[in-house]
Design an enzyme around this catalytic site. Structure first.
Site, PDB file in Angstrom:
ATOM      1  N   ARG A   8       0.704  -1.027  -0.200  1.00 37.93           N
ATOM      2  CA  ARG A   8      -0.011  -0.200  -0.052  1.00 37.93           C
ATOM      3  C   ARG A   8       0.613   1.091  -0.050  1.00 37.93           C
ATOM      4  O   ARG A   8       0.405   2.466  -0.412  1.00 37.93           O
ATOM      5  CB  ARG A   8      -0.888  -0.079   1.292  1.00 37.93           C
ATOM      6  CG  ARG A   8      -2.089  -0.943   1.124  1.00 37.93           C
ATOM      7  CD  ARG A   8      -3.060  -0.695   2.085  1.00 37.93           C
ATOM      8  NE  ARG A   8      -2.736  -0.908   3.603  1.00 37.93           N
ATOM      9  CZ  ARG A   8      -2.827  -2.350   4.003  1.00 37.93           C
ATOM     10  NH1 ARG A   8      -3.248  -3.433   3.444  1.00 37.93           N
ATOM     11  NH2 ARG A   8      -2.418  -2.470   5.282  1.00 37.93           N
TER      12      ARG A   8
ATOM     13  N   ASP B 179      10.617 -15.333  18.655  1.00 37.21           N
ATOM     14  CA  ASP B 179      10.942 -14.220  18.081  1.00 37.21           C
ATOM     15  C   ASP B 179      12.338 -14.266  17.535  1.00 37.21           C
ATOM     16  O   ASP B 179      12.537 -14.051  16.212  1.00 37.21           O
ATOM     17  CB  ASP B 179      11.301 -12.766  18.988  1.00 37.21           C
ATOM     18  CG  ASP B 179       9.910 -12.066  19.211  1.00 37.21           C
ATOM     19  OD1 ASP B 179       8.881 -12.477  18.500  1.00 37.21           O
ATOM     20  OD2 ASP B 179       9.972 -11.283  20.101  1.00 37.21           O
TER      21      ASP B 179
ATOM     22  N   GLY C  77      -0.332 -10.453  17.418  1.00 37.59           N
ATOM     23  CA  GLY C  77       0.229 -11.530  18.098  1.00 37.59           C
ATOM     24  C   GLY C  77       1.675 -11.026  18.567  1.00 37.59           C
ATOM     25  O   GLY C  77       2.242 -10.221  17.778  1.00 37.59           O
ATOM     26  N   HIS C  78       1.733 -11.798  19.446  1.00 39.00           N
ATOM     27  CA  HIS C  78       3.382 -11.531  19.917  1.00 39.00           C
ATOM     28  C   HIS C  78       4.031 -12.835  20.400  1.00 39.00           C
ATOM     29  O   HIS C  78       3.301 -13.760  19.925  1.00 39.00           O
ATOM     30  CB  HIS C  78       3.293 -10.725  21.460  1.00 39.00           C
ATOM     31  CG  HIS C  78       3.335  -9.218  21.056  1.00 39.00           C
ATOM     32  ND1 HIS C  78       4.211  -8.486  20.598  1.00 39.00           N
ATOM     33  CD2 HIS C  78       2.381  -8.478  21.357  1.00 39.00           C
ATOM     34  CE1 HIS C  78       3.959  -7.289  20.323  1.00 39.00           C
ATOM     35  NE2 HIS C  78       2.737  -6.979  21.177  1.00 39.00           N
TER      36      HIS C  78
END
Length: 369
Positions: A101, A164, A134-135
């Site tokens: 975008r 992560d 989300g994490h």
């Protein structure tokens, strides 16, 4: 202005779109090995990716320059486009569709056909959850890893190491390097769709292998590597602290028993699961007879596979870590040293401030060639 160290990736140019945890750590790995990185950050953000977490002086921010741009402003967007057009790789962690975008998607740089476009998300670029927030804890939970870690009563959060950084950053870095190798050979870049959930699934490969062999239970605390067996676990010591043991092989188990002061055959047969509660109790009671420091002196340098459980600050000063140079002090901050260690072209932290802000003209001039 940060000058990249002359590591094995010297000459590699990376544009980083500022994001949380997994993306800056991925870029830190490249920067430590000599890649030249320019981070594009939001105006007035201070340039730090993890500022929303309140982390100051974050080591994973090291090794790059920061250019603050408003990507919704025409002039700033044009500058970002010019930098990406000259880059070998781009790293971003936006939700799917955001970069498109903005006009900065993978298809928007036909003038740079070699561009490797690294995308880091929790759920991936596709799938039912692709657009949801989300994490780390959510990704680790849905991947099955969180359910496998902890006590029989409750799962235990493995910091954000498994999701992560393990399932995210490491897999993204590997994917980018694989794509760069392909681009070098063919002149064709490609998109690296790194989902943390995919990476965690990869990390669980051995567990799935154990399950297929009938050697893994979905019930926590019943397996070899989850603390289920008495000879692979953590025990409290006298006066505080803990010791971790893992003498799986028979020869290591024999040495462990000897150093613990048990005579051959004194402990219950560890091959008999019904005797595990008694075996655990006997080992636990013996550990409580001495302090952690005393046990450390007994086990130091042996093959008993027994080590003290150190705190983060204690690990920095442990003699082995000191000898390896595992940690260093950079700009007054103790932090992990670049790793792994390369014999000919070792990595290094670039000079200059951890986050050196640069101007637009400086950024464009640097990559003008």
């Amino acid at each position: 202005m940060t000058t990249s160290p002359q590591g094995p990736l010297a000459g590699l140019r990376i544009v980083e779109i500022s994001g949380l945890g997994p993306t800056p750590f991925t870029v830190q790995l490249f920067a430590d090995m000599g890649a030249e990185v320019i981070r594009i950050a939001r105006p007035n953000s201070g340039g730090a990716a993890n500022h929303v977490l309140g982390i100051a002086n974050d080591p994973i921010e090291r090794g790059r320059d920061v250019l603050e741009l408003d990507l919704k402003a025409t002039e700033d967007l044009a500058i970002a486009r010019r930098l990406i057009a000259k880059a070998d790789a781009l790293v971003e962690g936006m939700r799917p569709g955001v970069m498109e975008r903005l006009g900065l998607g993978p298809a928007d740089f036909p003038e740079n056909p070699r561009l490797v476009y690294g995308r880091m998300t929790g759920w991936g670029q596709s799938g039912p959850l692709a657009q949801t927030a989300g994490h780390d804890i959510n990704f680790v939970a849905l991947s099955g890893a969180l359910g496998a870690i902890g006590t029989p009563e409750t799962p235990v959060i493995p910091l954000n190491l498994v999701g992560d950084f393990g399932g995210g950053s490491m897999w993204l870095a590997f994917g980018i390097m694989a794509a760069l190798w392909h681009a070098k050979a063919t002149g064709q870049g490609q998109v690296v769709d790194a989902a943390i959930t995919d990476g965690i699934a990869g990390l669980l490969g051995m567990v799935h292998g154990l399950a297929a062999s009938g050697l893994w239970s979905d019930r926590r605390g019943e397996n070899l590597l989850d603390g289920g067996v008495p000879y692979y676990g953590v025990y409290p010591c006298k006066a505080g602290g803990h010791f971790a043991i893992g003498p799986i092989e028979e020869k290591f188990w024999a040495e462990f028993q000897h150093l613990m002061g048990f005579a051959p055959g004194e402990l219950p047969d560890r091959a008999d699961r019904t005797l595990w509660p008694e075996l655990r109790a006997r080992i636990g009671a013996r550990f409580l007879e001495k302090s952690r420091a005393e046990w450390e002196a007994i086990f130091e340098g042996t093959d008993a596979c027994a080590t003290p459980v150190l705190t983060v600050s204690e690990a920095v000063s442990h003699p082995h870590n000191v000898a390896r140079g595992a940690y260093l002090r950079h700009e007054g901050i103790v932090q992990p040293a670049p790793a792994p260690k390369l014999s000919r072209t070792p990595g290094a932290i670039g000079p200059g401030s951890t986050l050196a802000r640069i101007g637009r003209e400086d950024a464009l001039a640097r990559w003008s060639a």
